[in-house]
Design a protein around this motif. Structure first.
Motif, PDB file in Angstrom:
ATOM      1  N   ALA A  93      -9.895   3.235  -5.966  1.00 16.28           N
ATOM      2  CA  ALA A  93     -10.826   2.136  -6.248  1.00 16.28           C
ATOM      3  C   ALA A  93     -10.073   0.926  -6.800  1.00 16.28           C
ATOM      4  O   ALA A  93     -10.409  -0.231  -6.504  1.00 16.28           O
ATOM      5  CB  ALA A  93     -11.878   2.601  -7.251  1.00 16.28           C
ATOM      6  N   TRP A 109      -7.193  -0.024  -5.939  1.00 18.33           N
ATOM      7  CA  TRP A 109      -6.610  -0.715  -4.790  1.00 18.33           C
ATOM      8  C   TRP A 109      -7.629  -1.683  -4.157  1.00 18.33           C
ATOM      9  O   TRP A 109      -7.326  -2.841  -3.909  1.00 18.33           O
ATOM     10  CB  TRP A 109      -6.112   0.310  -3.751  1.00 18.33           C
ATOM     11  CG  TRP A 109      -5.725  -0.329  -2.444  1.00 18.33           C
ATOM     12  CD1 TRP A 109      -6.465  -0.389  -1.303  1.00 18.33           C
ATOM     13  CD2 TRP A 109      -4.510  -1.031  -2.159  1.00 18.33           C
ATOM     14  NE1 TRP A 109      -5.797  -1.078  -0.327  1.00 18.33           N
ATOM     15  CE2 TRP A 109      -4.589  -1.482  -0.817  1.00 18.33           C
ATOM     16  CE3 TRP A 109      -3.362  -1.327  -2.907  1.00 18.33           C
ATOM     17  CZ2 TRP A 109      -3.567  -2.209  -0.213  1.00 18.33           C
ATOM     18  CZ3 TRP A 109      -2.339  -2.048  -2.296  1.00 18.33           C
ATOM     19  CH2 TRP A 109      -2.447  -2.478  -0.970  1.00 18.33           C
ATOM     20  N   ASP A 110      -8.828  -1.174  -3.951  1.00 17.68           N
ATOM     21  CA  ASP A 110      -9.867  -2.000  -3.325  1.00 17.68           C
ATOM     22  C   ASP A 110     -10.192  -3.231  -4.179  1.00 17.68           C
ATOM     23  O   ASP A 110     -10.337  -4.341  -3.667  1.00 17.68           O
ATOM     24  CB  ASP A 110     -11.143  -1.186  -3.091  1.00 17.68           C
ATOM     25  CG  ASP A 110     -10.908  -0.052  -2.093  1.00 17.68           C
ATOM     26  OD1 ASP A 110      -9.990  -0.199  -1.264  1.00 17.68           O
ATOM     27  OD2 ASP A 110     -11.607   0.973  -2.177  1.00 17.68           O
ATOM     28  N   ASN A 111     -10.289  -3.004  -5.484  1.00 17.56           N
ATOM     29  CA  ASN A 111     -10.549  -4.132  -6.396  1.00 17.56           C
ATOM     30  C   ASN A 111      -9.431  -5.155  -6.333  1.00 17.56           C
ATOM     31  O   ASN A 111      -9.672  -6.360  -6.314  1.00 17.56           O
ATOM     32  CB  ASN A 111     -10.652  -3.638  -7.847  1.00 17.56           C
ATOM     33  CG  ASN A 111     -11.948  -2.920  -8.096  1.00 17.56           C
ATOM     34  OD1 ASN A 111     -12.904  -3.083  -7.328  1.00 17.56           O
ATOM     35  ND2 ASN A 111     -11.977  -2.104  -9.142  1.00 17.56           N
ATOM     36  N   LYS A 138       0.827  -1.228   0.000  1.00 14.85           N
ATOM     37  CA  LYS A 138       0.000   0.000   0.000  1.00 14.85           C
ATOM     38  C   LYS A 138       0.857   1.273   0.000  1.00 14.85           C
ATOM     39  O   LYS A 138       1.777   1.411   0.799  1.00 14.85           O
ATOM     40  CB  LYS A 138      -0.922   0.002   1.217  1.00 14.85           C
ATOM     41  CG  LYS A 138      -2.074   0.980   1.061  1.00 14.85           C
ATOM     42  CD  LYS A 138      -3.111   0.794   2.155  1.00 14.85           C
ATOM     43  CE  LYS A 138      -4.086   1.929   2.101  1.00 14.85           C
ATOM     44  NZ  LYS A 138      -5.266   1.784   1.439  1.00 14.85           N
TER      45      LYS A 138
END
Lengths: 198, 467
Positions: free
Chosen positions: B256, B258-260, B247
């Motif tokens: 977004a 990153w979340d995916n 991260k």
């Protein structure tokens, strides 16, 4: 890099009954500084073959005139260590076309196949028979028949079959390589890449 | 129809197979290709000879590391052959539009250090490089392995490689390690148990508490050394430790994306009931600080043990004898107390910040032993910067050590950092082959803690006595 087609090879062999021959011995790192693929055979097994002053070490097999041929026979776990393809280039450039062992390191095996050297994996028992045959007569010939996937000791007629996947076999017999294959499937690759998350 | 439980390795491999050739290799799509100056020039020459181009230049990253000096990097490289390779990398990457972190670039460093630290290496990827220690990146749950120069040419021209799918092995280490035991000891222990060819033909997944509790740096050390037991690579399932490491790194996904990505990465684990072709389980409590006594990484032992006799070590007696003769050691001798001339801390195995922290923890308040030459070589400029910022440099300087500049250095001695013939080195690198650190050099592989203990005492010493 195009290479010679490989079908049947009949030749005397050079015995190297040492286990875990790593690619650092086959071609030491300090000889990897070239930007072209030539001249590597001169430094094949450099530190086993020559003293620091450049004189040959008489007890090393490549310096013993009674052994010659296009087949190198090594001990178990041949070609371990570094991924340097230079090791395979050095073996090819020196004049070998086939390496026989009871066990090969993976990357070395791939590198050899990619440049037209046939790695032949035999059983430990058959490897022992080969070493014994060469020991009793250094001019002993081996016959490596790629289409039939057999290796035979001419003097005794003893033979063993070896494995090779049919794709690689086809390539070696015809002198093709993977790059030819991949170029022919570029459209499929593009389609695949378009779906890749990276 | 019930689904067959899949391993982590299967999930990543199968999702990258563009084509499966019957009784032949799979055509595997490659997400990231790392190149360096030594194994790429002939591949670029091959492209030119065939009139081919680079298919996806944005998926390849270049850094200079093998041939680079570790002092005076601001000056022209003295060795004309090394300079020529570095120049070839620069012109080849410029010609094809490939990102290149050459000497002096703030992102420059060892290929397997800079990939992860810049967020280029991510879970679920396929990663290759013309260097066997590409297995390092498996620490992130990627399939990463070393390739030859013909294969570098394949990846440049088609972004694919043709590979037989390896067999699968799982190595589980249960329990917790004792004081003074580092990830390097864990991996040297495993290799000593399995031998230098024990995992040939396999891809290894590491599982169990020891790896779950390990830092990313430690996992990279373990995966890095997988190749030393013949494995094609090592892989560890990504988890919160992995996500926290990635991260915010420069090239990591953001927002977004990153979340995916994390949602996908969480699926990357071996399912309950999945089978392996081979399984080994070890107990962490059996591991002590390790050191090698021979000329392959499988010839390792606990530091308080005696060198095994040939029959116990396995393999042919003649090869074993040749190995000990090269090292100047005898069967049944202890390793403790053996004189050490050189100490090398660095390489893609142990050139990360955690390794320098470990080294400094032993060195702090002590002095470098007389007669020991120490090469302290960070894996990258970013690591070098961390060493300065964390006060590690002050500890090293006070003890009489000097910090060098990043590169592969004495690991394979392609630059000037060569151990002279007959001299003994304790090295945190990955290979103790004959002549690996210079013609005639004698290498003992060990952890940064063992290296530090040797550096301050001048002999092989159990670091547990100093911490």
């Amino acid at each position: 890099m195009a290479y010679d087609k490989f079908t049947v090879l009949k030749s005397s062999a050079v015995p190297m009954p040492i286990e875990n021959v790593d690619t650092d011995q086959i071609i030491p790192a300090r000889f990897l500084k070239a930007t072209e693929r030539k001249g590597f055979g001169d430094n094949l097994f450099r530190d086993w073959r020559y003293n620091a002053d450049g004189s040959p070490k008489n007890d090393f097999v490549l310096n013993n005139p009674i052994y010659s041929g296009k087949i190198l026979v090594g001990g178990k776990n041949f070609g371990s260590g570094s991924s340097r393809e230079h090791a395979a280039w050095a073996i090819y450039d020196y004049g070998f076309r086939c390496v026989v062992s009871s066990f090969f390191a993976d990357i070395f095996k791939n590198n050899s196949l990619n440049i037209g050297i046939l790695p032949v994996q035999v059983s430990p028992e058959f490897l022992h028979k080969i070493f014994t045959a060469i020991e009793s007569n250094p001019a002993s010939e081996l016959v490596v028949d790629l289409p039939a996937q057999t290796i035979t000791i001419s003097a005794t007629g003893e033979s063993e079959t070896f494995d090779i996947n049919s794709y690689k076999k086809h390539n070696l017999i015809n002198g093709y390589d993977d790059i030819d294959y991949l170029q022919a499937m570029k459209e499929d690759i593009k389609t695949f890449a378009a779906k890749s998350m990276y | 129809m019930s689904k067959i439980p899949a391993t982590l390795f299967d999930k990543v491999w199968d999702s990258h197979a563009v084509r499966k050739i019957e009784d032949g290799p799979d055509v595997l799509f490659i997400d990231r290709h790392f190149i360096h100056e030594v194994t790429s020039p002939v591949a670029f020459l091959g492209l030119e000879n065939r009139g081919l181009s680079v298919m996806f230049p944005e998926k390849t990253f270049a850094t200079a590391d093998h041939n680079t000096p570790t002092i005076n990097q601001h000056l022209p490289v003295q060795d004309p052959l090394s300079a020529n390779q570095l120049k070839a990398l620069e012109s080849n990457t410029a010609k094809y539009g490939i990102s290149h972190w050459g000497l002096g670039n703030p992102r420059n460093g060892i290929v397997h250090v800079v990939g992860p630290e810049n967020g280029i290496t991510l879970p679920g990827m396929t990663i290759v490089c013309g260097d066997s220690h590409t297995s390092t990146h498996g620490a992130f749950g990627a399939i990463a392995f070393g390739i030859g120069t013909s294969e570098v040419e394949m990846v440049l021209s088609s972004q694919c490689i043709m590979q037989q799918k390896p067999k699968k092995m799982r190595i589980t280490v249960t329990g917790t390690t004792g004081k003074g035991i580092t990830p390097k000891d864990v991996t040297l222990y495993i290799i000593s148990q399995l031998t230098a060819a024990g995992a040939t033909g396999y891809f290894v997944e590491y599982a169990g508490e020891v790896f779950e509790q390990m830092s990313m740096e430690g996992r990279m050390t373990v995966c890095n050394m997988s190749i030393e037991m013949g494995a094609r690579g090592g892989i560890i399932a990504p988890d919160e430790t992995t996500f926290a490491y990635i991260k915010g790194r420069e090239k990591a996904p953001q927002g977004a994306a990153w979340d995916n990505a994390v949602a996908y990465w969480k699926t990357l684990k071996t399912e309950e009931g999945a089978t392996f072709d081979k399984e080994y389980t070890f107990n962490a409590a059996d591991i002590e600080p390790m050191i090698t006594y021979g000329t392959n990484p499988g010839m390792g032992m606990g530091i308080t043990q005696r060198i095994p006799v040939a029959q116990e070590a396995g393999g042919s007696a003649a090869s074993y004898e040749k190995s000990l003769q090269y090292m100047g050691f005898q069967e049944q001798e202890p390793m403790l107390g053996k004189k050490v001339d050189y100490v090398f801390i660095g390489s893609c195995t142990n050139g990360r910040i955690e390794d320098f922290r470990a080294f400094a923890s032993v060195v702090k308040g002590r002095k470098k032993a007389d007669g020991v030459t120490a090469w302290i070589v960070p894996g990258s400029h970013i690591v070098e910067q961390q060493i300065r910022e964390e006060g590690i440099l002050d500890i090293l300087t006070a003890a009489g050590f000097e910090l060098r500049q990043p590169g592969c250095s004495a690991c394979l001695a392609m630059n000037d950092d060569k151990v002279p013939a007959g001299k003994y080195a304790v090295s945190t690198s990955n290979r103790n082959f004959e002549g690996r650190q210079g013609p005639g050099s004698r290498t003992m592989l060990a952890s940064p803690l063992v290296a530090a203990a040797a550096a301050v005492t001048g002999v092989v010493t159990d670091p547990r006595e100093l911490i």
